[in-house]
Design a protein around this motif. Sequence first.
Motif, mmCIF file in Angstrom:
data_model
loop_
_atom_site.group_PDB
_atom_site.id
_atom_site.type_symbol
_atom_site.label_atom_id
_atom_site.label_comp_id
_atom_site.label_asym_id
_atom_site.label_seq_id
_atom_site.Cartn_x
_atom_site.Cartn_y
_atom_site.Cartn_z
ATOM 1 N N VAL A 160 0.845 -1.201 0.000
ATOM 2 C CA VAL A 160 0.000 0.000 0.000
ATOM 3 C C VAL A 160 0.882 1.253 0.000
ATOM 4 C CG1 VAL A 160 -1.682 1.337 1.325
ATOM 5 C CG2 VAL A 160 -1.922 -1.153 1.193
ATOM 6 N N GLY A 180 11.854 0.228 6.954
ATOM 7 C CA GLY A 180 12.874 -0.421 7.778
ATOM 8 C C GLY A 180 14.104 -0.829 6.975
ATOM 9 N N LYS A 184 15.608 -0.747 1.811
ATOM 10 C CA LYS A 184 14.238 -0.291 1.531
ATOM 11 C C LYS A 184 14.221 1.225 1.333
ATOM 12 C CE LYS A 184 11.335 -3.932 3.378
ATOM 13 N NZ LYS A 184 10.176 -4.283 4.181
ATOM 14 N N TYR A 200 13.370 3.890 10.042
ATOM 15 C CA TYR A 200 12.939 3.973 11.443
ATOM 16 C C TYR A 200 13.767 3.066 12.354
ATOM 17 C CZ TYR A 200 10.428 -0.513 11.013
ATOM 18 O OH TYR A 200 10.126 -1.836 10.849
ATOM 19 N N TYR A 256 -0.241 -5.414 15.682
ATOM 20 C CA TYR A 256 -1.098 -6.577 15.387
ATOM 21 C C TYR A 256 -0.704 -7.805 16.203
ATOM 22 C CZ TYR A 256 -2.875 -3.956 11.309
ATOM 23 O OH TYR A 256 -3.442 -3.014 10.483
ATOM 24 N N LEU A 279 -9.863 4.460 7.611
ATOM 25 C CA LEU A 279 -10.380 4.119 6.282
ATOM 26 C C LEU A 279 -10.423 2.614 6.125
ATOM 27 C CD1 LEU A 279 -7.932 3.252 3.913
ATOM 28 C CD2 LEU A 279 -7.133 5.409 4.829
ATOM 29 N N VAL A 281 -11.053 -0.186 3.004
ATOM 30 C CA VAL A 281 -11.184 -0.289 1.546
ATOM 31 C C VAL A 281 -12.529 -0.901 1.136
ATOM 32 C CG1 VAL A 281 -9.997 -2.528 1.381
ATOM 33 C CG2 VAL A 281 -9.964 -0.973 -0.554
ATOM 34 N N ASN A 329 9.159 -8.949 2.981
ATOM 35 C CA ASN A 329 8.453 -8.918 1.684
ATOM 36 C C ASN A 329 8.876 -7.667 0.930
ATOM 37 O OD1 ASN A 329 6.943 -7.375 3.716
ATOM 38 N ND2 ASN A 329 5.440 -7.021 2.110
HETATM 39 P P1 NAP Z 1 3.122 -4.404 3.409
HETATM 40 O O1 NAP Z 1 3.349 -2.974 3.757
HETATM 41 O O2 NAP Z 1 3.432 -4.855 2.029
HETATM 42 O O3 NAP Z 1 3.922 -5.347 4.401
HETATM 43 C C1 NAP Z 1 3.969 -5.073 5.752
HETATM 44 C C2 NAP Z 1 5.194 -4.167 6.091
HETATM 45 O O4 NAP Z 1 4.952 -3.582 7.363
HETATM 46 C C3 NAP Z 1 6.474 -4.952 6.265
HETATM 47 O O5 NAP Z 1 7.152 -5.174 5.049
HETATM 48 C C4 NAP Z 1 7.269 -4.071 7.221
HETATM 49 O O6 NAP Z 1 8.061 -3.140 6.482
HETATM 50 C C5 NAP Z 1 6.186 -3.275 7.952
HETATM 51 N N1 NAP Z 1 6.142 -3.661 9.370
HETATM 52 C C6 NAP Z 1 5.812 -4.857 9.877
HETATM 53 N N2 NAP Z 1 5.901 -4.849 11.230
HETATM 54 C C7 NAP Z 1 6.313 -3.593 11.564
HETATM 55 C C8 NAP Z 1 6.595 -2.944 12.791
HETATM 56 N N3 NAP Z 1 6.477 -3.578 13.970
HETATM 57 N N4 NAP Z 1 6.998 -1.648 12.757
HETATM 58 C C9 NAP Z 1 7.134 -0.993 11.571
HETATM 59 N N5 NAP Z 1 6.882 -1.547 10.385
HETATM 60 C C10 NAP Z 1 6.472 -2.840 10.379
HETATM 61 O O7 NAP Z 1 1.599 -4.734 3.749
HETATM 62 P P2 NAP Z 1 0.322 -4.038 3.126
HETATM 63 O O8 NAP Z 1 -0.590 -5.106 2.668
HETATM 64 O O9 NAP Z 1 0.719 -2.966 2.186
HETATM 65 O O10 NAP Z 1 -0.355 -3.364 4.411
HETATM 66 C C11 NAP Z 1 0.180 -2.169 4.961
HETATM 67 C C12 NAP Z 1 -0.780 -1.641 6.024
HETATM 68 O O11 NAP Z 1 -2.008 -1.295 5.399
HETATM 69 C C13 NAP Z 1 -1.120 -2.650 7.122
HETATM 70 O O12 NAP Z 1 -1.208 -1.972 8.357
HETATM 71 C C14 NAP Z 1 -2.484 -3.163 6.710
HETATM 72 O O13 NAP Z 1 -3.227 -3.642 7.798
HETATM 73 C C15 NAP Z 1 -3.084 -1.896 6.113
HETATM 74 N N6 NAP Z 1 -4.190 -2.099 5.172
HETATM 75 C C16 NAP Z 1 -5.358 -1.499 5.471
HETATM 76 C C17 NAP Z 1 -6.420 -1.586 4.609
HETATM 77 C C18 NAP Z 1 -7.697 -0.878 4.946
HETATM 78 O O14 NAP Z 1 -8.703 -1.042 4.258
HETATM 79 N N7 NAP Z 1 -7.677 -0.048 5.995
HETATM 80 C C19 NAP Z 1 -6.308 -2.348 3.421
HETATM 81 C C20 NAP Z 1 -5.080 -2.959 3.129
HETATM 82 C C21 NAP Z 1 -4.001 -2.816 4.027
HETATM 83 P P3 NAP Z 1 9.431 -2.540 7.084
HETATM 84 O O15 NAP Z 1 10.521 -3.469 6.628
HETATM 85 O O16 NAP Z 1 9.488 -1.190 6.506
HETATM 86 O O17 NAP Z 1 9.313 -2.577 8.576
#
Ligand code: NAP
Length: 338
Positions: A160, A180, A184, A200, A256, A279, A281, A329
């Motif tokens: 995202v 992180g 990256k 960070y 989480y 928000l 989706v 990832n």
């Molecule tokens: P993503 O960013 O591709 O993967 C998760 C990333 O989060 C990891 O690569 C890691 O990157 C970071 N992370 C994990 N644990 C962490 C921590 N303790 N502190 C800091 N960074 C951490 O996943 P995504 O699918 O795009 O989702 C990103 C966010 O959007 C999530 O919070 C997800 O729940 C949210 N989301 C919300 C909606 C909605 O409708 N509200 C829809 C989709 C996704 P680093 O290596 O940079 O730490």
Amino acid sequence: MPQNRRFLLQRRPDGDPVPDDFELATEETPALDDGQFLIRNRYASLDPAMRGWMDAEGNYMPPIPLGDPVRATTIGVVEDSRAEGFEKGQWVMGLNALEDYSLGASGGFTQPIDPDMVPEVTNYLSIFGAVGMTAYFGFLEVCEPREGDTVLVSGAAGAVGSLVGQLAKIHGCRAIGIAGGPDKCARLKEQYGFDAAIDYKQFSGDEDALAAAIGEAAPDGVDVIFENVGGVILDAGLMNLNLNARVGLCGLISEYNTEPRGARNLWQLIVKRASIRGLLVADYVDRFGEGAAKMGEWAAAGKLVVDEHVDVGLENAFDSFMRLFAGTNEGKMILKIA
Ligand code: NAP
């Protein structure tokens, strides 16, 4: 009927999920009733939200019952059908599970998709799926960016976040990404066009030092925060808000697997007359066609880079899912099932 490997939730994770919370079981695929079709799952989307579905409370979806396969969005091919409108060989997408085969039903959530409409069929799980639509509607509608705004994105190298940073650039904003590690951070600038990147992990949870680094990258303050992480990172961002800033709360992935730390600097919203808005989706499903068309235009024009991280094999579901929390990832996390 074929055998079906299914990645079952056997125990609710306590903190970080561990392999024993799950089991890869083999079951018979049930025979089809009238109105049902059998999907051979090809790819599954691995999403941070799935962690919430493993808890007893669930989140915006009910919890996964113990003993059931882990719920996931999949794309696959109809293997057999007794449902009108679903033919053998047709590609479909729906909220199914981490398993070789899923049952679909006419009138259900699984819908046909056309692989010829997109460069790669997996794009239905990234730029044209929930991830792309979260970035599109979450940023453009919830955060209301204006040309010249400074936009701070956390989780910026993820699925995202990387799209949000690029949308910010497309809309004439200055984009600052938090991610992180040095690799990256380099990718944020070189691949996604962020103006500045902050690692960070360098700050080991020191909120003041992180807030100062954000201040250095955004000397005129932050107008929009697109928040994917929460905790210290959100609090550090809040210390840099401009008057009337908007905070779009998309995710809190840092919380989480742990007790929430909570946001401690909400007083900044008062001082800066700023707003914070959650928000989801799912609220935009009726408008996905509109969002996908725009995202497709920008991608075709070379303005949007989309990265997908595809792991192979249902037997690797646990390790692949945990990449989201380890940060290993590189792009939208997808599991190739067949
Ligand atoms: P993503 O960013 O591709 O993967 C998760 C990333 O989060 C990891 O690569 C890691 O990157 C970071 N992370 C994990 N644990 C962490 C921590 N303790 N502190 C800091 N960074 C951490 O996943 P995504 O699918 O795009 O989702 C990103 C966010 O959007 C999530 O919070 C997800 O729940 C949210 N989301 C919300 C909606 C909605 O409708 N509200 C829809 C989709 C996704 P680093 O290596 O940079 O730490």
